[in-house]
Write an enzyme that holds these catalytic residues in place. Sequence first.
Site, PDB file in Angstrom:
ATOM      1  N   HIS A  24       0.816  -1.216   0.000  1.00  0.00           N
ATOM      2  CA  HIS A  24       0.000   0.000   0.000  1.00  0.00           C
ATOM      3  C   HIS A  24       0.849   1.264   0.000  1.00  0.00           C
ATOM      4  O   HIS A  24       0.477   2.281   0.592  1.00  0.00           O
ATOM      5  CB  HIS A  24      -0.937   0.034   1.205  1.00  0.00           C
ATOM      6  CG  HIS A  24      -1.964  -1.048   1.238  1.00  0.00           C
ATOM      7  ND1 HIS A  24      -2.143  -1.936   0.219  1.00  0.00           N
ATOM      8  CD2 HIS A  24      -2.865  -1.390   2.194  1.00  0.00           C
ATOM      9  CE1 HIS A  24      -3.108  -2.775   0.532  1.00  0.00           C
ATOM     10  NE2 HIS A  24      -3.564  -2.469   1.719  1.00  0.00           N
ATOM     11  N   HIS A  78     -11.810  -9.977   7.726  1.00  0.00           N
ATOM     12  CA  HIS A  78     -11.524  -8.778   6.930  1.00  0.00           C
ATOM     13  C   HIS A  78     -11.459  -9.186   5.459  1.00  0.00           C
ATOM     14  O   HIS A  78     -10.810 -10.163   5.104  1.00  0.00           O
ATOM     15  CB  HIS A  78     -10.194  -8.193   7.402  1.00  0.00           C
ATOM     16  CG  HIS A  78      -9.752  -6.949   6.706  1.00  0.00           C
ATOM     17  ND1 HIS A  78     -10.606  -6.080   6.072  1.00  0.00           N
ATOM     18  CD2 HIS A  78      -8.508  -6.410   6.560  1.00  0.00           C
ATOM     19  CE1 HIS A  78      -9.924  -5.071   5.565  1.00  0.00           C
ATOM     20  NE2 HIS A  78      -8.653  -5.253   5.836  1.00  0.00           N
ATOM     21  N   GLU A  80     -10.144  -7.566   2.830  1.00  0.00           N
ATOM     22  CA  GLU A  80      -8.992  -7.176   2.021  1.00  0.00           C
ATOM     23  C   GLU A  80      -8.263  -8.420   1.495  1.00  0.00           C
ATOM     24  O   GLU A  80      -8.143  -9.426   2.188  1.00  0.00           O
ATOM     25  CB  GLU A  80      -8.054  -6.303   2.850  1.00  0.00           C
ATOM     26  CG  GLU A  80      -7.122  -5.457   2.019  1.00  0.00           C
ATOM     27  CD  GLU A  80      -6.419  -4.395   2.837  1.00  0.00           C
ATOM     28  OE1 GLU A  80      -5.679  -3.599   2.222  1.00  0.00           O
ATOM     29  OE2 GLU A  80      -6.608  -4.342   4.071  1.00  0.00           O
ATOM     30  N   ASP A  82      -5.345  -9.551   0.960  1.00  0.00           N
ATOM     31  CA  ASP A  82      -4.246 -10.272   1.604  1.00  0.00           C
ATOM     32  C   ASP A  82      -4.756 -11.222   2.680  1.00  0.00           C
ATOM     33  O   ASP A  82      -4.004 -12.070   3.170  1.00  0.00           O
ATOM     34  CB  ASP A  82      -3.207  -9.307   2.174  1.00  0.00           C
ATOM     35  CG  ASP A  82      -3.805  -8.263   3.105  1.00  0.00           C
ATOM     36  OD1 ASP A  82      -4.949  -7.843   2.861  1.00  0.00           O
ATOM     37  OD2 ASP A  82      -3.136  -7.859   4.060  1.00  0.00           O
ATOM     38  N   HIS A 144      -9.315  -1.543   9.816  1.00  0.00           N
ATOM     39  CA  HIS A 144      -9.297  -0.250   9.154  1.00  0.00           C
ATOM     40  C   HIS A 144     -10.207  -0.193   7.935  1.00  0.00           C
ATOM     41  O   HIS A 144     -10.105   0.747   7.133  1.00  0.00           O
ATOM     42  CB  HIS A 144      -7.854   0.103   8.733  1.00  0.00           C
ATOM     43  CG  HIS A 144      -7.263  -0.921   7.778  1.00  0.00           C
ATOM     44  ND1 HIS A 144      -6.786  -0.570   6.537  1.00  0.00           N
ATOM     45  CD2 HIS A 144      -7.113  -2.244   7.891  1.00  0.00           C
ATOM     46  CE1 HIS A 144      -6.337  -1.647   5.909  1.00  0.00           C
ATOM     47  NE2 HIS A 144      -6.520  -2.666   6.720  1.00  0.00           N
ATOM     48  N   ASP A 163      -6.127  -7.211  11.647  1.00  0.00           N
ATOM     49  CA  ASP A 163      -4.979  -6.339  11.408  1.00  0.00           C
ATOM     50  C   ASP A 163      -4.469  -5.659  12.677  1.00  0.00           C
ATOM     51  O   ASP A 163      -3.326  -5.192  12.716  1.00  0.00           O
ATOM     52  CB  ASP A 163      -5.334  -5.263  10.371  1.00  0.00           C
ATOM     53  CG  ASP A 163      -5.220  -5.785   8.942  1.00  0.00           C
ATOM     54  OD1 ASP A 163      -4.420  -6.707   8.722  1.00  0.00           O
ATOM     55  OD2 ASP A 163      -5.931  -5.279   8.067  1.00  0.00           O
ATOM     56  N   TYR A 191       3.399  -0.205  11.245  1.00  0.00           N
ATOM     57  CA  TYR A 191       2.110  -0.675  10.718  1.00  0.00           C
ATOM     58  C   TYR A 191       0.990   0.257  11.181  1.00  0.00           C
ATOM     59  O   TYR A 191       0.148   0.689  10.385  1.00  0.00           O
ATOM     60  CB  TYR A 191       1.852  -2.104  11.196  1.00  0.00           C
ATOM     61  CG  TYR A 191       0.676  -2.753  10.515  1.00  0.00           C
ATOM     62  CD1 TYR A 191       0.861  -3.562   9.401  1.00  0.00           C
ATOM     63  CD2 TYR A 191      -0.623  -2.529  10.954  1.00  0.00           C
ATOM     64  CE1 TYR A 191      -0.224  -4.140   8.752  1.00  0.00           C
ATOM     65  CE2 TYR A 191      -1.703  -3.094  10.317  1.00  0.00           C
ATOM     66  CZ  TYR A 191      -1.503  -3.903   9.221  1.00  0.00           C
ATOM     67  OH  TYR A 191      -2.571  -4.464   8.577  1.00  0.00           O
ATOM     68  N   HIS A 222      -1.030 -10.403  10.559  1.00  0.00           N
ATOM     69  CA  HIS A 222       0.320 -10.229  10.014  1.00  0.00           C
ATOM     70  C   HIS A 222       1.330 -10.322  11.147  1.00  0.00           C
ATOM     71  O   HIS A 222       1.099  -9.795  12.236  1.00  0.00           O
ATOM     72  CB  HIS A 222       0.493  -8.862   9.341  1.00  0.00           C
ATOM     73  CG  HIS A 222      -0.352  -8.634   8.139  1.00  0.00           C
ATOM     74  ND1 HIS A 222      -0.130  -9.278   6.938  1.00  0.00           N
ATOM     75  CD2 HIS A 222      -1.427  -7.826   7.936  1.00  0.00           C
ATOM     76  CE1 HIS A 222      -1.031  -8.872   6.049  1.00  0.00           C
ATOM     77  NE2 HIS A 222      -1.823  -7.993   6.628  1.00  0.00           N
TER      78      HIS A 222
END
Length: 387
Positions: A24, A78, A80, A82, A144, A163, A191, A222
């Site tokens: 990102h 989540h 997203e 990834d 987020h 996250d 992060y 992560h």
Amino acid sequence: AQAVKIKEGVHWVGALDWTLRDFHGYTTERGSSYNAYLIIDEKITLIDSVKHYCIDEMLDRIKSVIDPSKIDYLVCNHVEMDHSGALPKLKELAPNAEIICSPNGEKNLTAHYKQNWKFKVVKSGDSVSIGRRSLKFVLTPMVHWPDNMVTYCPEDKILYSNDAFGQHLSSSQRFDDEFALDIIIEEAKKYYANIVLPYGNQVKKALEDLSGIDIGIIAPSHGIIWRSSISVILDQYKKWSANQTEKEAVIAFDSMWGSTEKIAGAVARAFEEKGYIYKLYDLKSSHISDIITDVLTAKYICVGSPTLNSSLLPTVAGFLAYLKGLAPKNRHALAFGSYGWGGQSIIAVETWLHDCGFVMLPNISVKFIPDHEQLLAITKNLVKQID
């Protein structure tokens, strides 16, 4: 690839992304990991998944424990990619598996993957029994993305935190007591600063919602899993989400012929005299994500640019746009720079910083090359203005 046992019946089955260097738009010098967690119970449950190009590694780890076709629940904390990138493949292997997600998770997964999947939609306070264990859910919107949630297993005292509390960090060690804690905190700070910073109020609410939970392990999406230093990372998140600053200053600049750089040095000397920890960043050679990591706890943000084509240098404009988007609060700021005739850059920097909501110090503007006396005067005057 083998699964890593976290507790009896609970395994890390994620993937390590050793070569990732950009995420990102911020630099990830230590790579990253995509953490997925397999729970063996009456209902076989996989919490989160991995980026699409890491699917085979995750499947190998799952197969070291159980046949993936036996998975009953796929918890998607989540949307997203990834985290959800392996869902299409997992649904092929386990077509009857239900996807557990938030209401926005259902909407966004359908929008992303255009599939008619079977969903079990949950809200805060809902619980799903998977046998001797139960999974409880807390929605954490905008930490987020709007779909975010976390999953808690009270029987194992594990918080699958998505996250939150994560770090972009690839390592063969899985736990915080196996790795250098200062590096884990450094990466967790980076992060937070580059992804979570705009959502401090939402983080505070999430921390309040989780305050009554007995947490023995934090398993993020992560990086390293927390089991020995949970209080350390919780305290950091409380500080970061409250925009608490330290006696620190960040000085970021670009310079064409060295004049603005000289001013930056004079500014740095003022903070040195006042006993501040300061960092001096040349935007030609420093990445904005590293600068923002220090901005997270800095009380003062000082930005300098010479004038180019009646405006500021592109490197400075890029940093200011990035800074404004991340929206740190309760900061003081200073614009500075040199110029040949127009001087528009200093006003432009000042406007950007003012629009960020910072408390502004009087700008520092020098025509052409500052001499020794001017630099001494800059330091002397600034010392008087710094708290």
